[in-house]
Design a protein around this motif. Sequence first.
Motif, PDB file in Angstrom:
ATOM      1  N   UNK A   1       0.819  -1.203   0.000  1.00 23.05           N
ATOM      2  CA  UNK A   1       0.000   0.000   0.000  1.00 23.05           C
ATOM      3  C   UNK A   1       0.855   1.256   0.000  1.00 23.05           C
ATOM      4  N   UNK A   2       2.056   1.184   0.608  1.00 20.66           N
ATOM      5  CA  UNK A   2       2.907   2.351   0.708  1.00 20.66           C
ATOM      6  C   UNK A   2       3.445   2.768  -0.663  1.00 20.66           C
ATOM      7  N   UNK A   3       3.734   1.796  -1.523  1.00 19.03           N
ATOM      8  CA  UNK A   3       4.263   2.115  -2.840  1.00 19.03           C
ATOM      9  C   UNK A   3       3.213   2.722  -3.762  1.00 19.03           C
ATOM     10  N   UNK A   4       1.994   2.269  -3.667  1.00 19.19           N
ATOM     11  CA  UNK A   4       0.958   2.709  -4.597  1.00 19.19           C
ATOM     12  C   UNK A   4      -0.051   3.665  -3.976  1.00 19.19           C
ATOM     13  N   UNK A   5      -0.053   3.810  -2.659  1.00 17.95           N
ATOM     14  CA  UNK A   5      -1.028   4.647  -1.993  1.00 17.95           C
ATOM     15  C   UNK A   5      -2.281   3.858  -1.689  1.00 17.95           C
ATOM     16  N   UNK A   6      -3.285   4.575  -1.257  1.00 19.03           N
ATOM     17  CA  UNK A   6      -4.544   3.916  -0.957  1.00 19.03           C
ATOM     18  C   UNK A   6      -5.688   4.887  -1.160  1.00 19.03           C
ATOM     19  N   UNK A   7      -6.857   4.334  -1.393  1.00 17.18           N
ATOM     20  CA  UNK A   7      -8.064   5.117  -1.606  1.00 17.18           C
ATOM     21  C   UNK A   7      -9.074   4.752  -0.537  1.00 17.18           C
ATOM     22  N   UNK A   8      -9.696   5.765   0.012  1.00 16.74           N
ATOM     23  CA  UNK A   8     -10.706   5.537   1.046  1.00 16.74           C
ATOM     24  C   UNK A   8     -12.020   5.095   0.409  1.00 16.74           C
ATOM     25  N   UNK A   9     -12.912   4.619   1.259  1.00 13.84           N
ATOM     26  CA  UNK A   9     -14.280   4.415   0.822  1.00 13.84           C
ATOM     27  C   UNK A   9     -14.912   5.794   0.650  1.00 13.84           C
ATOM     28  N   UNK A  10     -16.047   5.837  -0.034  1.00 16.30           N
ATOM     29  CA  UNK A  10     -16.811   7.071  -0.140  1.00 16.30           C
ATOM     30  C   UNK A  10     -17.287   7.441   1.261  1.00 16.30           C
ATOM     31  N   UNK A  11     -17.111   8.699   1.664  1.00 16.45           N
ATOM     32  CA  UNK A  11     -17.509   9.079   3.017  1.00 16.45           C
ATOM     33  C   UNK A  11     -18.275  10.389   3.043  1.00 16.45           C
ATOM     34  N   UNK A  12     -19.081  10.528   4.082  1.00 17.06           N
ATOM     35  CA  UNK A  12     -19.774  11.773   4.398  1.00 17.06           C
ATOM     36  C   UNK A  12     -19.386  12.131   5.828  1.00 17.06           C
ATOM     37  N   UNK A  13     -19.792  13.290   6.238  1.00 19.94           N
ATOM     38  CA  UNK A  13     -19.454  13.752   7.587  1.00 19.94           C
ATOM     39  C   UNK A  13     -20.654  13.641   8.514  1.00 19.94           C
ATOM     40  N   UNK A  14     -20.421  13.075   9.694  1.00 19.51           N
ATOM     41  CA  UNK A  14     -21.423  12.979  10.736  1.00 19.51           C
ATOM     42  C   UNK A  14     -21.329  14.255  11.572  1.00 19.51           C
ATOM     43  N   UNK A  15     -22.451  14.966  11.706  1.00 16.90           N
ATOM     44  CA  UNK A  15     -22.452  16.269  12.379  1.00 16.90           C
ATOM     45  C   UNK A  15     -21.863  16.198  13.792  1.00 16.90           C
ATOM     46  N   UNK A  16     -22.318  15.242  14.601  1.00 15.79           N
ATOM     47  CA  UNK A  16     -21.822  15.134  15.973  1.00 15.79           C
ATOM     48  C   UNK A  16     -20.334  14.875  16.041  1.00 15.79           C
ATOM     49  N   UNK A  17     -19.834  14.016  15.155  1.00 14.63           N
ATOM     50  CA  UNK A  17     -18.406  13.704  15.142  1.00 14.63           C
ATOM     51  C   UNK A  17     -17.579  14.896  14.657  1.00 14.63           C
ATOM     52  N   UNK A  18     -18.110  15.639  13.680  1.00 18.69           N
ATOM     53  CA  UNK A  18     -17.395  16.819  13.174  1.00 18.69           C
ATOM     54  C   UNK A  18     -17.307  17.881  14.263  1.00 18.69           C
ATOM     55  N   UNK A  19     -18.392  18.101  14.976  1.00 19.67           N
ATOM     56  CA  UNK A  19     -18.381  19.091  16.054  1.00 19.67           C
ATOM     57  C   UNK A  19     -17.379  18.687  17.127  1.00 19.67           C
ATOM     58  N   UNK A  20     -17.309  17.404  17.439  1.00 18.61           N
ATOM     59  CA  UNK A  20     -16.311  16.926  18.398  1.00 18.61           C
ATOM     60  C   UNK A  20     -14.893  17.174  17.858  1.00 18.61           C
TER      61      UNK A  20
END
Length: 164
Positions: A2-21
């Motif tokens: 993974x270090x040589x080629x990088x990695x891609x995340x899953x599609x994500x959205x932001x959870x309001x409570x977690x963002x505020x934290x």
Amino acid sequence: MWYLYGMTSDLFTYNKGKVIQALRYHFITRKEIKIMMILINIFAIVSAALFFFKKISPVSFLLSSFLWFTLMIAFWFLLPIFIYKKSNTFKDKFKAILSNEDFVIENERGSRRWPWSAFSSTMESPHFFHLYFDTRSFFIVPKDAFPGENVQAARKILKAKIHK
């Protein structure tokens, strides 16, 4: 690998409570906010002691207590909520790409690429990786965008590529 080629995340959205934290974590780690909170708490303790020893009136103590509550509510609740509501970023769906050369963020309208040298530091909170451009501007990537062992791989890439 993974270090040589990088990695891609899953599609994500932001959870309001977690963002505020995460925004609270950001504010609390800022040096100027820490100093101000310490001074406000010292002021509150001194005013309580002065009130206890009858050196100030109850009205003065109530005013100092009101000031303390107002500032704590502003830093803990109002400021993070205001920033969350102001930013359209938290309403989109994204994909993060951590490559060997740069960090890329994509959504359905396009993408933005930053070389790793554009970031000054990184911080980790319970639910996010904070990628700082400078002390005030940053980008947060949810850890749950990297399922399973990928979160550990993402952590290693970020630590290797972003130097304090």
